[in-house]
Motif scaffolding. Structure first.
Motif, mmCIF file in Angstrom:
data_model
loop_
_atom_site.group_PDB
_atom_site.id
_atom_site.type_symbol
_atom_site.label_atom_id
_atom_site.label_comp_id
_atom_site.label_asym_id
_atom_site.label_seq_id
_atom_site.Cartn_x
_atom_site.Cartn_y
_atom_site.Cartn_z
ATOM 1 N N ALA A 293 55.510 -5.308 55.078
ATOM 2 C CA ALA A 293 56.249 -6.057 56.107
ATOM 3 C C ALA A 293 57.349 -5.218 56.757
ATOM 4 C CB ALA A 293 56.860 -7.307 55.481
ATOM 5 N N ASP A 294 57.533 -5.411 58.059
ATOM 6 C CA ASP A 294 58.667 -4.780 58.750
ATOM 7 C C ASP A 294 59.928 -5.600 58.485
ATOM 8 O OD1 ASP A 294 57.241 -2.692 60.520
ATOM 9 O OD2 ASP A 294 56.078 -4.505 60.820
ATOM 10 N N PHE A 295 59.743 -6.915 58.385
ATOM 11 C CA PHE A 295 60.861 -7.808 58.072
ATOM 12 C C PHE A 295 60.396 -8.757 56.968
ATOM 13 C CE2 PHE A 295 61.259 -6.657 62.524
ATOM 14 C CZ PHE A 295 62.568 -6.193 62.575
ATOM 15 N N GLY A 296 61.189 -8.880 55.935
ATOM 16 C CA GLY A 296 60.800 -9.769 54.843
ATOM 17 C C GLY A 296 61.879 -10.808 54.594
ATOM 18 N N VAL A 297 61.447 -12.041 54.395
ATOM 19 C CA VAL A 297 62.385 -13.100 54.032
ATOM 20 C C VAL A 297 62.002 -13.573 52.639
ATOM 21 C CG1 VAL A 297 63.340 -15.365 54.640
ATOM 22 C CG2 VAL A 297 62.480 -13.844 56.444
ATOM 23 N N ILE A 298 62.901 -13.359 51.663
ATOM 24 C CA ILE A 298 62.628 -13.845 50.306
ATOM 25 C C ILE A 298 63.156 -15.265 50.263
ATOM 26 C CG2 ILE A 298 63.064 -13.517 47.842
ATOM 27 C CD1 ILE A 298 63.691 -10.513 48.672
#
Ligand code: FAD
Length: 316
Positions: A293-298
């Motif tokens: 992922a380029d942007f990850g939201v945990i």
């Protein structure tokens, strides 16, 4: 300048975006000649001219509508012989690849599939082994046939004459063996087609049920996106098979791919890892999707996805 033949992908003359991408790429390789097979050419003519087709070979015949690959390959083979084209570009869709494969056999040529780019020297960049490797390949025998992935090239208009040249081919008995006997149009709604969409929002096992897919659909609709699903979600019966992304599903290459509740198994990646920007929402910070992922939201998708949807709606 040598001709580059571009097989037009259309539905009753409605030209698909991938054709505009292929014409844009073909302009960098030679003189683009579109090949229109089937009915509805009047609808298609303007678009093909707008995107730079110098010539359009037209085989207007309702019998050649839809998924009839053998006659299309025969017609293309005739055009390759008649024009001495430098290359043939086909879309890397199921039909495009089948037509391309048949054409390769007929013309004794090499074919490169799943190309994401092609240089002026006709070296194709291919995403291979389920997308885990990028290869640079060149056809060394016959007329290069290159199957380009949808969304690999940004379409740019460059008006040209699109001179109409009517063509026909005497089909062999073998080419007449398969006929379309029925077409079943699946409910499409207002969303873009999965492989053509510039944004895809996909849900996986983490979504938890078919009803919960409504939150994925809401985000997709806020973004004007298509909805995809992992195999786990499809196998559970939460979303239809035609929406499956991955090795045994569809290959997508959108500008933006949002994966919610998807772990990022290699077979899923195979269908989406050439997406330009990948955003993952997953509550497990160790999930392999975050490697990609380029942007990850945990976080919990049931909180994150509706918040993102609300925010996008507010800004509209
Ligand atoms: P899981 O791997 O179970 O992941 C679910 C994820 O959701 C987890 O990471 C979890 O942390 C997260 N999650 C759970 N709840 C939440 C929540 N509330 N909020 C946020 N995150 C949450 N798979 C495909 O997708 N496409 C294919 O085409 C495909 N082809 C295959 C072909 C073969 C031959 C084989 C053997 C397998 C294939 N698979 C394919 C299956 C693949 O191996 C995986 O099993 C599948 O991709 C897993 O789907 P998933 O990520 O949705 O589920």
């Amino acid at each position: 300048m040598a001709e580059i033949l571009v097989l037009v992908d259309h539905a009753d003359g409605e030209v698909k975006k991938v054709t505009l991408e292929l014409l844009t790429k073909a302009r960098a390789l030679g003189a683009p000649s579109a090949v229109f097979i089937g009915s509805g050419y009047d609808k298609a003519a303007e678009k093909l001219a707008e995107y730079g087709a110098a010539k359009v070979y037209v085989a207007e015949d309702a019998e050649l509508d839809g998924y009839v690959t053998a006659p299309k390959a025969e017609l293309l083979a005739k055009l390759v012989a008649d024009t001495g084209a430098a290359a043939v570009l086909v879309p890397a869709t199921a039909e495009g690849k089948e037509v391309g494969g048949r054409l390769a056999v007929k013309t004794g040529s090499g074919i490169l599939t799943d190309a994401v780019d092609v240089s002026a020297e006709l070296v194709a960049e291919q995403s291979i082994f389920g997308g885990s490797t990028v290869a640079h390949s060149k056809v060394t025998k016959g007329t290069p046939i290159i199957a380009m992935r949808p969304n690999a090239t940004a379409p740019e208009a460059a008006p040209a004459a699109a001179e109409r040249v009517d063509v026909s081919v005497e089909l062999t008995d073998a080419a007449k063996l398969a006929k379309v006997v029925e077409k079943v149009v699946l409910p499409k709604g207002d969303r873009p087609e999965l492989t053509e969409a510039s944004i895809v929002v996909s849900g996986g096992r983490g979504v938890g049920s078919g009803e919960n897919f409504a939150i994925i659909e809401k985000l997709a609709d806020a973004l004007g996106a298509a909805v995809g699903a992992s195999r786990a979600a499809v196998d559970a019966g939460w979303y239809p098979h035609q929406s499956q992304v991955g090795q045994t599903g569809k290959t997508v290459s959108p500008q933006l791919y949002i994966a919610a509740g998807i772990s990022g198994a290699i077979q899923h990646r195979a269908g989406m890892q050439t997406s330009k920007t990948i955003v993952a929402v997953n509550k497990d910070e160790e999930a392999p999707i975050f490697e990609l992922a380029d942007f990850g939201v945990i976080g919990d998708l049931f909180k994150v996805v509706p918040q993102v949807t609300d925010e996008i709606e507010k800004r509209k």
